[in-house]
Design a protein around this motif. Structure first.
Motif, PDB file in Angstrom:
ATOM      1  N   ILE A  49       0.996 -26.647 -23.522  1.00  0.00           N
ATOM      2  CA  ILE A  49      -0.236 -27.299 -23.058  1.00  0.00           C
ATOM      3  C   ILE A  49      -1.446 -26.407 -23.324  1.00  0.00           C
ATOM      4  CG2 ILE A  49      -1.465 -28.015 -20.947  1.00  0.00           C
ATOM      5  CD1 ILE A  49       1.243 -29.183 -19.999  1.00  0.00           C
ATOM      6  N   ALA A  50      -1.263 -25.095 -23.192  1.00  0.00           N
ATOM      7  CA  ALA A  50      -2.357 -24.150 -23.446  1.00  0.00           C
ATOM      8  C   ALA A  50      -2.624 -23.966 -24.934  1.00  0.00           C
ATOM      9  CB  ALA A  50      -2.039 -22.801 -22.809  1.00  0.00           C
ATOM     10  N   GLY A  51      -1.708 -24.436 -25.792  1.00  0.00           N
ATOM     11  CA  GLY A  51      -1.915 -24.361 -27.232  1.00  0.00           C
ATOM     12  C   GLY A  51      -1.191 -23.232 -27.934  1.00  0.00           C
ATOM     13  N   ILE A  56       7.686 -28.907 -31.380  1.00  0.00           N
ATOM     14  CA  ILE A  56       9.080 -28.668 -31.777  1.00  0.00           C
ATOM     15  C   ILE A  56       9.571 -27.307 -31.303  1.00  0.00           C
ATOM     16  CG2 ILE A  56       8.670 -27.618 -34.041  1.00  0.00           C
ATOM     17  CD1 ILE A  56      11.235 -30.392 -33.164  1.00  0.00           C
ATOM     18  N   GLU A  57       8.659 -26.371 -31.048  1.00  0.00           N
ATOM     19  CA  GLU A  57       9.060 -25.031 -30.594  1.00  0.00           C
ATOM     20  C   GLU A  57       9.538 -25.040 -29.147  1.00  0.00           C
ATOM     21  OE1 GLU A  57       6.576 -21.599 -32.714  1.00  0.00           O
ATOM     22  OE2 GLU A  57       5.261 -23.102 -31.809  1.00  0.00           O
ATOM     23  N   CYS A  58       9.098 -26.021 -28.367  1.00  0.00           N
ATOM     24  CA  CYS A  58       9.464 -26.035 -26.945  1.00  0.00           C
ATOM     25  C   CYS A  58      10.300 -27.256 -26.563  1.00  0.00           C
ATOM     26  CB  CYS A  58       8.216 -25.951 -26.067  1.00  0.00           C
ATOM     27  SG  CYS A  58       7.050 -27.304 -26.282  1.00  0.00           S
ATOM     28  N   HIS A  59      10.865 -27.938 -27.569  1.00  0.00           N
ATOM     29  CA  HIS A  59      11.745 -29.080 -27.310  1.00  0.00           C
ATOM     30  C   HIS A  59      13.073 -28.890 -28.040  1.00  0.00           C
ATOM     31  CE1 HIS A  59       8.111 -31.010 -25.817  1.00  0.00           C
ATOM     32  NE2 HIS A  59       8.866 -31.961 -25.304  1.00  0.00           N
ATOM     33  N   ILE A  60      14.157 -29.222 -27.382  1.00  0.00           N
ATOM     34  CA  ILE A  60      15.491 -29.162 -27.977  1.00  0.00           C
ATOM     35  C   ILE A  60      15.817 -30.519 -28.588  1.00  0.00           C
ATOM     36  CG2 ILE A  60      17.957 -28.825 -27.500  1.00  0.00           C
ATOM     37  CD1 ILE A  60      17.058 -27.111 -25.058  1.00  0.00           C
ATOM     38  N   ASP A  61      16.251 -30.516 -29.834  1.00  0.00           N
ATOM     39  CA  ASP A  61      16.647 -31.742 -30.529  1.00  0.00           C
ATOM     40  C   ASP A  61      18.088 -32.072 -30.112  1.00  0.00           C
ATOM     41  OD1 ASP A  61      17.457 -33.754 -32.248  1.00  0.00           O
ATOM     42  OD2 ASP A  61      16.392 -32.926 -33.977  1.00  0.00           O
ATOM     43  N   TYR A 135      -2.146 -35.470 -24.691  1.00  0.00           N
ATOM     44  CA  TYR A 135      -2.588 -35.567 -26.082  1.00  0.00           C
ATOM     45  C   TYR A 135      -3.775 -36.539 -26.213  1.00  0.00           C
ATOM     46  CZ  TYR A 135       1.992 -33.449 -27.130  1.00  0.00           C
ATOM     47  OH  TYR A 135       3.096 -32.622 -27.166  1.00  0.00           O
ATOM     48  N   LYS A 136      -3.706 -37.646 -25.489  1.00  0.00           N
ATOM     49  CA  LYS A 136      -4.797 -38.636 -25.523  1.00  0.00           C
ATOM     50  C   LYS A 136      -6.084 -38.032 -24.963  1.00  0.00           C
ATOM     51  CE  LYS A 136      -6.425 -42.799 -26.209  1.00  0.00           C
ATOM     52  NZ  LYS A 136      -6.604 -43.299 -27.593  1.00  0.00           N
ATOM     53  N   CYS A 170      -6.739 -24.622 -22.789  1.00  0.00           N
ATOM     54  CA  CYS A 170      -6.754 -25.467 -23.984  1.00  0.00           C
ATOM     55  C   CYS A 170      -8.097 -26.166 -24.159  1.00  0.00           C
ATOM     56  CB  CYS A 170      -5.632 -26.502 -23.903  1.00  0.00           C
ATOM     57  SG  CYS A 170      -5.598 -27.629 -25.310  1.00  0.00           S
ATOM     58  N   LEU A 171      -8.626 -26.740 -23.078  1.00  0.00           N
ATOM     59  CA  LEU A 171      -9.881 -27.485 -23.161  1.00  0.00           C
ATOM     60  C   LEU A 171     -11.048 -26.567 -23.500  1.00  0.00           C
ATOM     61  CD1 LEU A 171      -9.301 -29.914 -20.164  1.00  0.00           C
ATOM     62  CD2 LEU A 171      -9.296 -30.495 -22.602  1.00  0.00           C
ATOM     63  N   GLN A 172     -10.998 -25.320 -23.029  1.00  0.00           N
ATOM     64  CA  GLN A 172     -12.052 -24.370 -23.382  1.00  0.00           C
ATOM     65  C   GLN A 172     -11.988 -24.006 -24.866  1.00  0.00           C
ATOM     66  OE1 GLN A 172     -11.421 -21.286 -20.442  1.00  0.00           O
ATOM     67  NE2 GLN A 172     -12.869 -22.207 -18.998  1.00  0.00           N
ATOM     68  N   LYS A 173     -10.764 -23.942 -25.416  1.00  0.00           N
ATOM     69  CA  LYS A 173     -10.619 -23.693 -26.856  1.00  0.00           C
ATOM     70  C   LYS A 173     -11.213 -24.847 -27.674  1.00  0.00           C
ATOM     71  CE  LYS A 173      -6.310 -21.068 -26.413  1.00  0.00           C
ATOM     72  NZ  LYS A 173      -4.840 -21.171 -26.565  1.00  0.00           N
ATOM     73  N   LEU A 174     -11.174 -26.053 -27.115  1.00  0.00           N
ATOM     74  CA  LEU A 174     -11.724 -27.225 -27.794  1.00  0.00           C
ATOM     75  C   LEU A 174     -13.238 -27.325 -27.634  1.00  0.00           C
ATOM     76  CD1 LEU A 174      -9.015 -29.914 -26.881  1.00  0.00           C
ATOM     77  CD2 LEU A 174      -9.287 -28.675 -29.040  1.00  0.00           C
TER      78      LEU A 174
END
Length: 375
Positions: A49-51, A56-61, A135-136, A170-174
């Motif tokens: 969430i922080a970016g 894919i790095e934080c989800h297991i397939d 994401y939205k 994250c929002l501050q980075k944006l």
């Protein structure tokens, strides 16, 4: 052949599948029932969430994991159990027979008792739904960074604190120019399950970053007004915001409470030291959905991870007709809490280290090593 059915793709079941892949057991049909192909790793979710991490790095397939384990993956939403006939009932009418059953579906934030929360607040779980909203929100910010954005987070435990700091980072980075972040906590202190030093440090971090804290405030209503939402508290406090995220105490899925398995007063499955249901010997449970009768454990991902191997061993033993082995959770455990800015706080028992970049790198190494098991 016996049907060993796993409901839910939680941390414990991911480990169970990996271990069955490494050590196949003849004589069982291994089946995983879960609504989504990808399951999130809770340790890396605030970083995502922080970016800091890609999806894919934080989800297991789970599809790849099931192939490795030679398990059948069924992407269905479970809505109930027929314990008289040993059947799992799914939302689309699909039915799965089982001889042995293991449940690891996590929990969801309790919000149904608060007027309007179920309709207008975004729960921290299920994670898939949370991320869709997140994401939205990011897309809207990128389109209109000058617009005032006000976000409220209800629940000041570790999850709520990490979510607030991660979203803010994250929002501050944006380059959003006008951001208000509110954090509501029913008790007078944040993170009540943690040591006093942790609570004080994290409160200072939030205040220094401009997060508006509303302590000793019990939210009693969430309601729409024009294009915004309004949060009302029992004290009379009213706050208007654009989004409300709900990160309160954990609750169990309704179908678990209605299934006929022995549960505690909150609907979590009661299990003994073998992670075996106290009422149904052919049913096991682990992670947040389980309550161990002999231990008072917080609903934390660290225990779901630690229960994976003992759960696997006991499922294997019951198939082979061997005696089960007890799982004894550790009394103190390391907790690394991210602050959203590339730092983390470390705590174990009464020992605390304040936020530092090296602690974030330590946490990052631990989390990446865990995820590497499933590549």
């Amino acid at each position: 052949m016996k049907n060993l059915v796993l409901i839910g793709g939680g941390h414990s079941h991911a480990i169970v599948l990996r271990l069955f892949g490494k050590n196949p057991l003849p004589g069982i049909n291994l089946i995983l029932i879960t609504p989504d192909q990808y399951t999130p790793y809770s340790g890396m979710l605030p970083g995502h969430i922080a970016g800091f991490y890609k999806y894919i790095e934080c989800h297991i397939d789970l599809q790849n994991l099931c192939k490795f384990a030679k398990a059948k993956l069924l992407l269905h939403q479970v809505i109930g159990l027929d314990l008289q006939n040993n059947k799992v009932l799914c939302a689309n009418g699909f039915v799965v027979d089982f001889d042995l059953l293991s449940i690891d579906i996590g929990s969801t934030p309790a919000k149904l008792s608060v007027s309007g929360a179920a309709e207008y607040a975004i729960g921290a779980k299920p994670v898939k739904q949370l991320l869709e909203h997140w994401y939205k929100l990011q897309e809207n910010v990128i389109i209109n960074p000058q617009k005032l954005l006000s976000i409220s987070i209800v629940g000041g435990g570790a999850g709520g604190v990490e979510l607030a700091l991660s979203m803010q980072a994250c929002l501050q980075k944006l380059k959003i120019e006008n951001l208000e972040l509110h954090l509501f906590q029913r008790s007078g202190e944040l993170m009540p399950n943690h040591h006093l030093s942790v609570r004080q440090i994290m409160e200072r971090v939030l205040v220094n970053k401009g997060v508006k804290l509303h302590l000793s405030e019990t939210v009693c209503q969430v309601a729409p007004i024009t294009e915004k939402l309004q949060i009302k508290c029992e004290s009379g406090l009213v706050v208007e915001c654009d989004r409300v995220f709900w990160v309160t105490q954990a609750s169990a899925a309704d179908w678990v409470k209605d299934a006929g398995i022995g549960t505690d007063e909150k609907g979590f499955i009661l299990v003994d030291d073998n992670l075996q249901s106290v009422t149904h010997s052919h049913i096991f449970a682990a992670g947040d959905i389980a309550t161990m009768i002999n231990y008072h454990l917080p609903k934390a991902g660290v225990f779901a991870v630690r229960q994976g191997k003992p759960l696997y061993e006991n499922l294997r033993r019951i198939v082979l007709g061997k005696s089960l082995k007890s799982y004894k959770p550790q009394k103190a455990y390391l907790s690394l809490i991210s602050t959203g800015d590339g730092r983390a706080l470390a705590t174990r028992g009464n020992f605390t280290l304040p936020p530092h970049q090296l602690l974030w790198h330590w946490k990052d190494c631990i989390d990446r090593r865990f995820m590497a098991q499933f590549q």
